[in-house]
Design an enzyme around this catalytic site. Structure first.
Site, mmCIF file in Angstrom:
data_model
loop_
_atom_site.group_PDB
_atom_site.id
_atom_site.type_symbol
_atom_site.label_atom_id
_atom_site.label_comp_id
_atom_site.label_asym_id
_atom_site.label_seq_id
_atom_site.Cartn_x
_atom_site.Cartn_y
_atom_site.Cartn_z
ATOM 1 N N SER B 349 33.462 17.338 -2.831
ATOM 2 C CA SER B 349 32.794 16.036 -2.696
ATOM 3 C C SER B 349 32.978 15.289 -4.018
ATOM 4 C CB SER B 349 31.318 16.248 -2.397
ATOM 5 O OG SER B 349 30.688 16.897 -3.488
ATOM 6 N N GLN B 421 24.614 24.998 -1.958
ATOM 7 C CA GLN B 421 24.236 24.218 -0.777
ATOM 8 C C GLN B 421 24.008 25.106 0.430
ATOM 9 O OE1 GLN B 421 27.368 21.436 -1.052
ATOM 10 N NE2 GLN B 421 26.069 19.851 -1.929
ATOM 11 N N ILE B 469 27.998 4.568 -1.966
ATOM 12 C CA ILE B 469 29.244 3.868 -2.276
ATOM 13 C C ILE B 469 29.430 2.758 -1.258
ATOM 14 C CG2 ILE B 469 31.741 4.092 -2.572
ATOM 15 C CD1 ILE B 469 31.280 7.062 -3.179
ATOM 16 N N HIS B 495 11.735 8.110 -23.517
ATOM 17 C CA HIS B 495 11.801 7.159 -24.626
ATOM 18 C C HIS B 495 11.225 7.702 -25.918
ATOM 19 C CE1 HIS B 495 13.113 3.473 -26.132
ATOM 20 N NE2 HIS B 495 12.695 2.652 -25.191
ATOM 21 N N ASP B 499 16.729 6.647 -27.303
ATOM 22 C CA ASP B 499 16.593 5.193 -27.329
ATOM 23 C C ASP B 499 17.600 4.570 -26.365
ATOM 24 O OD1 ASP B 499 18.087 5.587 -30.478
ATOM 25 O OD2 ASP B 499 19.138 4.920 -28.675
#
Lengths: 373, 525
Positions: B349, B421, B469, B495, B499
């Site tokens: 994929s 998966q 997509i 944060h 930054d």
């Protein structure tokens, strides 16, 4: 709109089944023989439920013939952890089903045939049904040494069990079903029906282990189809109907309205595992950690398939107390299920202090706990 | 109107209580017509008795009696309320019946009680399941023979119960002739508004008992049906037409019936003086009766763990950074490589490319692969790039991770993803698969969406969400429009230690690798 389900469904199925087929007498038939086209254990059990709930068995009795792809079927009041090797089942992708009738655990595959005799409660007679089966088998192969025991088992050569029985009685109707080993995989059978779980204490119905044998081993010319046919023939004779087997598709919602809901219910975790009578697990984990081996006592009470009480006897400070209590609190109320527990403990790890030592201890303990499930 | 001798004797203002015995022989319609609205004081008692007798005749219980209670008068409603009170006080006077365990058959004398479906204090109806007992491989469902309230369970789970001995004590209604207290008080499935509307209409619906039964079986209020017979009588065809109209018509459930102007002629309104006084706006559409109930469940197991994780995540000051990625070249590359991977037995994929590109980016900006301790005292730069991939399962969100992406090829990542998966969908992921992640990518675009605001999974400090997509027009370097395969990425970062500039530069680097996959070759380790 709400239609009275039982009346309408009863009407529908009997209507369809009354459609005359070649040589099938539609009037005065006291019995019906049906066979499932599906090998899905849940679908087939759902058909049993459906007939039990919706068909008027006063008018006619039913014989239902079915076979399943590999599956373990436990009785209504049994404990799957006690009865079979759940780890092996998961690995081999063998289904686990809980039926509504009582009795013990059996292994089904295409080499095993299932027969269900539906009657009213008044006409419920297991011995008669089994005698019918024996008669059919003897008619097919007179040399077979088979007889019915008083525990409603059928034994081959006085020793090997080839059939087990269970029954369900409801308001007005009843059914008696039994297995018949034709050519099942005995190796898989014995390995899946052996429970590796120790320390389980419960009042669930225990299974009585027995040596089994396939009829095929006695006479390699026998096939499941031949047995099904022989039994249907004997049933037809005894009930004075045509030897005709009606095929039914358990996914057909128009023929069997409500069947898909029944099938779904039989697959839910709440039914398969949640209906386990209350039990307790009292065992010892042997964990190899660094240079030593730890013996950790674990006590758990499981009710409705969920952990009610959990006690893990860890050495002091092996895990920080806050973390230990977080673990126990999270496990309480959670399903006694390895998948659920794995996702739970790994998610919890995210909010623990990030310490490699701590993490490895946590993972070790949790993996061992998960092995119990 | 009925020609029943009893009715002929009744004078308009004098309404003695009809004899119960006589009522029995009258059709409901004649009873209804005999007892008009003027007989209010007596109505309450009479209507109830009428109901009950009708109930006993027609074996189907509920709907018909409520109809009759309503048709008469508001006082009937009041009465039902009183009746409820009456019942509560009369509870102690109810007759207690010992329901014995009936014969199981085959000469069985004892069984084990395995499960109770009811508990003391519950009310049961005839044919409700009471318990499950087991005897010698036979499981039996015991159903109630009575309507009433369970007063005592004679056995606990796993006790042996004896055939012929009492199983439960059921308290049934004191007054004989009442099939069940439930019959009198209960008013399913119509809501209270329905009651009022029924009374307001005030007319009497004309229909034969057979037609009434058909309507009752299908939960249809006769007042809603257009009658096409003589005197606007409702015929069987009318019911069937009504049913035909109902199927397929899915109206949104309305808690309150809409008030619309009165129907010109569709309702059956016999021209009697009493009815003219009742011209109040009535609803046209039958509100779909929504009998759903709220369901409360405790938060347990995995959900509880998620609560803890997300609460901890909330403590992290998130900032977001989004961008648009042109995947045209990657799409082409993947098409070329897919068959090669399939030969090796692996499904390829886009994720392996995204993951590898992320790892290359993390090599340049290792702070995004770090972890901040609880007190924000130390930042640990993780050496391994264990990139997590969010997976949606039955339980909910799980995030297995691919270990050490920094030393894996794209193909290695693809095969590991395949393994994770298949384990994930079988519910067999192990603890090592689910722990140790340092950075996460969430491909929410497979389900849908463009931009997202992903939540950082502690103890990580960054996460990326990939949208779907889409093929959209874009301008190329020469100013020409071309078909571009565009995907949006939304990053979130902690944060406290990251930054905006760092995140932006990482994103640009990742974007350049993904938009121009050949450039990954230069930096592959």
């Amino acid at each position: 709109m709400v239609l009275q389900p039982s009346l309408k469904n009863c009407f529908r199925l009997s209507c369809v089944l009354r459609t005359p087929k070649a040589g099938f007498r539609s009037t005065a038939s006291e019995a019906l023989i049906i066979q499932s086209v599906s090998n899905d254990v849940y679908q087939n059990l759902a058909v049993e439920d459906w007939i039990h709930d919706h068909m008027d068995l006063e008018k006619r009795q039913v014989l239902f013939l079915w076979r399943n792809s590999p599956a373990v079927v436990i009785g209504r009041h049994q404990n799957p952890w006690q009865e079979c090797n759940l780890r092996l089942l998961r690995q081999k992708n063998i289904k686990l089903a809980r039926r509504r009738s009582g009795g013990g655990t059996v292994y089904h595959d295409l080499g095993n045939i299932n027969l269900t005799f539906f009657t009213t409660r008044k006409k419920y007679e297991r011995m008669e049904n089994l005698k019918l089966v024996v008669k059919a088998l003897k008619a097919l192969r007179p040399q077979l040494d088979i007889h019915v025991t008083d525990r409603y088992d059928i034994l081959l050569d006085r020793h090997y069990k080839i059939s087990g029985t269970a029954a369900k009685l409801g308001g007005t109707s009843a059914y008696h079903h039994c297995t018949l080993l034709c050519n099942a995989d005995k190796f898989v059978l014995s390995s899946v029906l052996k429970s590796p779980y120790k320390g389980l204490k419960s009042n669930a119905t225990p299974s009585v282990p027995a040596s089994v044998k396939n009829l095929f081993e006695e006479d390699p010319s026998l096939t499941s189809e031949m047995l099904l046919d022989a039994i249907a023939k004997e049933y037809a004779t005894q009930h004075q109907i045509d030897h005709h087997i009606t095929l039914i598709n358990p996914a057909d919602e128009t023929l069997l309205p409500g069947i898909n809901n029944k099938t779904k219910e039989l697959q839910t975790w709440e039914w398969v595992y949640g209906k386990t009578p209350k039990f307790s697990v009292s065992t010892c984990l042997n964990m190899a950690y660094k240079d030593s081996v730890l013996d950790i006592k674990v006590n758990m009470d499981v009710k409705h398939g969920r952990i009610e009480v959990c006690n893990i006897d860890l050495p002091e400070q092996w895990l920080p107390p806050a973390l230990y209590s977080k673990l126990v609190k999270s496990l309480t109320g959670s399903k006694f299920c390895p998948n659920e527990t794995t996702t739970l403990v790994t998610t919890l790890l995210r909010v623990c202090p990030q310490d490699d030592e701590l993490h490895s201890r946590w993972n070790l303990l949790c993996e061992n706990m998960i092995m119990l499930m | 109107m009925s020609n029943h001798p009893f009715c002929e004797e009744i004078l308009p203002n004098v309404r003695p209580k009809p004899h119960l015995a006589q009522l029995k022989t009258m059709s409901p319609r004649s009873v209804a017509s005999c007892l008009g609205e003027e007989a209010e004081p007596h109505l309450a008692t009479i209507s109830v008795q009428v109901c009950i007798h009708r109930v006993r005749w027609c074996s189907s219980i509920r709907v018909i009696k409520s109809k009759y209670v309503c048709v008469f008068d508001k006082s009937a409603l009041k009465f039902s309320h009183q009746q409820r009170l009456f019942r509560t006080s009369a509870v102690s006077c109810g007759q207690i019946v010992q329901f014995k365990l009936s014969d199981i058959g085959e000469g069985i004398t004892e069984v084990t009680v395995k499960e109770w479906y009811i508990k003391e204090g519950d009310s049961v109806s005839q044919f409700d399941s009471i318990c499950e007992v087991q005897s010698d491989k036979a499981s039996v469902t015991i159903t109630s023979r009575y309507d009433g309230i369970i007063r005592k369970l004679h056995y606990s789970i796993d006790d042996i119960a004896f055939v012929g001995k009492p199983l439960v004590d059921i308290e049934i209604d004191a007054s004989k002739g009442f099939a069940s207290e439930k019959d009198v008080v209960e008013t399913p499935p119509m809501s209270h508004e329905e009651h009022t509307h029924q009374e307001i209409k005030g007319h009497k619906t004309l229909a034969t008992p057979a037609v009434r039964r058909l309507a009752m079986e299908n939960n249809i209020k006769l007042s809603e049906v257009v009658g096409t017979g003589k005197d606007n009588r409702i015929l069987k065809e009318d019911i069937l037409n009504y049913l035909a109209k109902q199927t397929g018509a899915i109206l949104p459930p309305s808690p309150k019936a809409e008030i619309v102007p009165p129907l010109p002629k569709s309702e059956t309104v016999p021209a009697t003086p009493k009815d003219k006084a009742r011209k109040i706006p009535v609803p046209v559409s039958r509100p779909i009766v929504f009998s759903g109930k709220d369901r409360t469940e405790p938060v347990t197991g995995f959900q509880k763990a998620m609560v803890k994780t997300m609460s901890a995540a909330l403590k992290i000051p998130h900032f977001g950074y989004c961008d648009e990625i042109d995947l045209t070249q990657l799409v082409q590359l993947r098409e070329e490589l897919k068959p090669l991977a399939e030969i090796r037995g692996i499904k390829l994929s886009f994720m392996p490319f995204f993951i590898k590109a992320a790892s290359l980016g993390l090599l340049q900006y290792p702070i995004l692969n770090a972890s901040l301790d609880e007190n924000c005292q130390n930042v640990t730069y993780k050496a391994s790039h264990n990139i997590g991939v969010a997976m949606d399962t039955e339980q909910g969100l799980i995030v297995p991770n691919v270990k050490n992406v920094q030393v894996c090829s794209v193909f290695d990542i693809a095969s590991e993803l395949n393994r994770l998966q298949s384990l994930g969908s079988a519910g067999q992921l192990g603890t090592s698969d689910l722990t140790g992640g340092t950075f996460t990518l969430s491909n929410i675009g497979t389900i849908g969406g463009t931009y997202a605001k992903p939540v950082i999974l502690p103890p990580e400090v960054a996460i990326g969400a990939l949208g779907k997509i889409q093929v959209v027009p874009r301008f190329n370097g020469q100013g020409e429009v071309f078909k571009a395969q565009i995907m949006n990425v939304s990053w979130s970062a902690d944060h406290r230690i990251i930054d905006g500039a760092t995140m932006a530069r990482f994103s640009n680097l990742w974007k350049s690798y993904v938009e121009n996959p050949a450039s990954m070759l230069l930096d592959l380790k």
